[in-house]
Design an enzyme around this catalytic site. Structure first.
Site, PDB file in Angstrom:
ATOM      1  N   LYS A  11       8.419   3.063  12.003  1.00 33.01           N
ATOM      2  CA  LYS A  11       9.078   2.643  10.767  1.00 33.01           C
ATOM      3  C   LYS A  11      10.603   2.766  10.874  1.00 33.01           C
ATOM      4  O   LYS A  11      11.122   3.425  11.781  1.00 33.01           O
ATOM      5  CB  LYS A  11       8.526   3.480   9.601  1.00 33.01           C
ATOM      6  CG  LYS A  11       7.032   3.219   9.344  1.00 33.01           C
ATOM      7  CD  LYS A  11       6.516   4.018   8.148  1.00 33.01           C
ATOM      8  CE  LYS A  11       5.058   3.682   7.861  1.00 33.01           C
ATOM      9  NZ  LYS A  11       4.543   4.434   6.679  1.00 33.01           N
ATOM     10  N   TYR A  51       1.367  -4.837   2.983  1.00 31.78           N
ATOM     11  CA  TYR A  51       0.954  -3.688   2.169  1.00 31.78           C
ATOM     12  C   TYR A  51       0.285  -4.110   0.855  1.00 31.78           C
ATOM     13  O   TYR A  51       0.264  -3.331  -0.098  1.00 31.78           O
ATOM     14  CB  TYR A  51       2.163  -2.788   1.888  1.00 31.78           C
ATOM     15  CG  TYR A  51       2.501  -1.872   3.051  1.00 31.78           C
ATOM     16  CD1 TYR A  51       1.593  -0.907   3.487  1.00 31.78           C
ATOM     17  CD2 TYR A  51       3.721  -1.962   3.708  1.00 31.78           C
ATOM     18  CE1 TYR A  51       1.894  -0.065   4.545  1.00 31.78           C
ATOM     19  CE2 TYR A  51       4.028  -1.116   4.777  1.00 31.78           C
ATOM     20  CZ  TYR A  51       3.108  -0.168   5.179  1.00 31.78           C
ATOM     21  OH  TYR A  51       3.404   0.677   6.223  1.00 31.78           O
ATOM     22  N   ASN A 114       7.820   8.402   6.721  1.00 31.32           N
ATOM     23  CA  ASN A 114       6.970   9.236   7.574  1.00 31.32           C
ATOM     24  C   ASN A 114       6.803   8.684   8.999  1.00 31.32           C
ATOM     25  O   ASN A 114       5.801   8.936   9.653  1.00 31.32           O
ATOM     26  CB  ASN A 114       5.623   9.478   6.888  1.00 31.32           C
ATOM     27  CG  ASN A 114       4.911   8.170   6.567  1.00 31.32           C
ATOM     28  OD1 ASN A 114       5.365   7.097   6.948  1.00 31.32           O
ATOM     29  ND2 ASN A 114       3.792   8.266   5.881  1.00 31.32           N
ATOM     30  N   HIS A 117       3.179   3.973  11.124  1.00 32.65           N
ATOM     31  CA  HIS A 117       1.969   3.417  10.501  1.00 32.65           C
ATOM     32  C   HIS A 117       0.893   3.301  11.564  1.00 32.65           C
ATOM     33  O   HIS A 117       1.203   3.006  12.723  1.00 32.65           O
ATOM     34  CB  HIS A 117       2.251   2.008   9.951  1.00 32.65           C
ATOM     35  CG  HIS A 117       1.002   1.220   9.650  1.00 32.65           C
ATOM     36  ND1 HIS A 117       0.354   1.299   8.441  1.00 32.65           N
ATOM     37  CD2 HIS A 117       0.261   0.375  10.425  1.00 32.65           C
ATOM     38  CE1 HIS A 117      -0.738   0.523   8.486  1.00 32.65           C
ATOM     39  NE2 HIS A 117      -0.813  -0.047   9.670  1.00 32.65           N
ATOM     40  N   GLU A 128      -4.881  -6.281  11.875  1.00 31.76           N
ATOM     41  CA  GLU A 128      -3.439  -6.021  11.968  1.00 31.76           C
ATOM     42  C   GLU A 128      -2.877  -6.390  13.347  1.00 31.76           C
ATOM     43  O   GLU A 128      -1.766  -6.910  13.441  1.00 31.76           O
ATOM     44  CB  GLU A 128      -3.152  -4.549  11.645  1.00 31.76           C
ATOM     45  CG  GLU A 128      -3.420  -4.223  10.177  1.00 31.76           C
ATOM     46  CD  GLU A 128      -3.167  -2.765   9.806  1.00 31.76           C
ATOM     47  OE1 GLU A 128      -3.406  -2.413   8.644  1.00 31.76           O
ATOM     48  OE2 GLU A 128      -2.728  -1.973  10.672  1.00 31.76           O
TER      49      GLU A 128
HETATM   50  P1  ADP Z   1      -1.104   6.228   5.643  1.00 29.49           P
HETATM   51  O1  ADP Z   1       0.162   5.553   6.163  1.00 29.49           O
HETATM   52  O2  ADP Z   1      -1.213   7.655   6.129  1.00 29.49           O
HETATM   53  O3  ADP Z   1      -2.349   5.422   5.913  1.00 29.49           O
HETATM   54  P2  ADP Z   1      -1.265   5.331   2.858  1.00 29.49           P
HETATM   55  O4  ADP Z   1      -2.021   4.149   3.372  1.00 29.49           O
HETATM   56  O5  ADP Z   1      -1.866   6.121   1.747  1.00 29.49           O
HETATM   57  O6  ADP Z   1      -0.936   6.364   4.051  1.00 29.49           O
HETATM   58  O7  ADP Z   1       0.180   4.859   2.363  1.00 29.49           O
HETATM   59  C1  ADP Z   1       0.903   3.870   3.068  1.00 29.49           C
HETATM   60  C2  ADP Z   1       2.338   4.300   3.149  1.00 29.49           C
HETATM   61  O8  ADP Z   1       2.905   4.338   1.837  1.00 29.49           O
HETATM   62  C3  ADP Z   1       2.573   5.719   3.689  1.00 29.49           C
HETATM   63  O9  ADP Z   1       2.537   5.791   5.109  1.00 29.49           O
HETATM   64  C4  ADP Z   1       3.948   6.045   3.131  1.00 29.49           C
HETATM   65  O10 ADP Z   1       4.999   5.407   3.872  1.00 29.49           O
HETATM   66  C5  ADP Z   1       3.874   5.391   1.743  1.00 29.49           C
HETATM   67  N1  ADP Z   1       3.429   6.356   0.733  1.00 29.49           N
HETATM   68  C6  ADP Z   1       2.177   6.876   0.588  1.00 29.49           C
HETATM   69  N2  ADP Z   1       2.111   7.722  -0.452  1.00 29.49           N
HETATM   70  C7  ADP Z   1       3.368   7.755  -0.984  1.00 29.49           C
HETATM   71  C8  ADP Z   1       3.967   8.464  -2.076  1.00 29.49           C
HETATM   72  N3  ADP Z   1       3.250   9.293  -2.856  1.00 29.49           N
HETATM   73  N4  ADP Z   1       5.287   8.248  -2.326  1.00 29.49           N
HETATM   74  C9  ADP Z   1       6.010   7.392  -1.560  1.00 29.49           C
HETATM   75  N5  ADP Z   1       5.513   6.696  -0.509  1.00 29.49           N
HETATM   76  C10 ADP Z   1       4.215   6.885  -0.214  1.00 29.49           C
HETATM   77 MG    MG Z   2      -2.905   3.542   5.175  1.00 30.48          MG
END
Ligand code: ADP
Ligand code: MG
Length: 139
Positions: A11, A51, A114, A117, A128
């Site tokens: 990212k 997304y 974070n 992805h 994907e």
């Molecule tokens: P993952 O990437 O671990 O699969 P999710 O699919 O739940 O997690 O969420 C997609 C992305 O959205 C996350 O990697 C993060 O960048 C963002 N995200 C998730 N939860 C939050 C939150 N509570 N606040 C802000 N951004 C979030």
């Molecule tokens: Mg996810």
């Protein structure tokens, strides 16, 4: 165990902090094979499409803003059990909860920024990888 494909995205936060090489080294060190990689700077429409499943979540706008603020490194990975192995290597969504030795523990900042992805299912791994690398769709 089945050979699977999964999509990794480094990212914008990790790209900005010069961690592309470090993340790819962790991926290769874990035995995940790199099939192909690209570094696109995506449009708002592309990020919203990718997304789409999160559209109704409160952080959707923030997520799209983040994912379009600079280039990302998109990599197609292949290995036995690749989807689960890459999710394990990434660590928990919130870097504060990610285990030692994970990408998010090492390079993530917070639950939004974070670092990476990874596809969340075998089916989504196929979809994907095909979305970013149509040349791999039929192979
Ligand atoms: P993952 O990437 O671990 O699969 P999710 O699919 O739940 O997690 O969420 C997609 C992305 O959205 C996350 O990697 C993060 O960048 C963002 N995200 C998730 N939860 C939050 C939150 N509570 N606040 C802000 N951004 C979030
Ligand atoms: Mg996810």
């Amino acid at each position: 165990m089945a050979v699977e494909r999964t999509l990794s995205i480094i990212k914008p936060d990790a790209v900005e902090q010069n961690n592309i090489g470090n993340v790819l080294a962790m991926i290769q060190g874990a035995g995940l094979k790199v099939l192909g990689t690209r570094m696109p700077h995506r449009s708002r429409a592309q990020a919203e499409g990718f997304y789409e499943v999160h559209r109704e979540r409160p952080f959707f706008g923030e997520l799209v803003e983040f994912m379009t603020r600079g280039p990302v490194v998109v990599t197609a990975l292949e290995a036995d059990d690749a989807v689960k192995r890459y999710r394990t290597l990434m660590g928990a969504t919130n870097p504060a909860e990610a285990d030692d030795g994970t990408i998010r523990q090492a390079y993530g900042t917070d639950i939004g920024e974070n670092a990476c992805h990874g596809s969340d299912s075998v089916e989504n791994g196929k979809i994907e990888v095909g979305y970013f690398f149509p040349e791999y769709l039929l192979k």
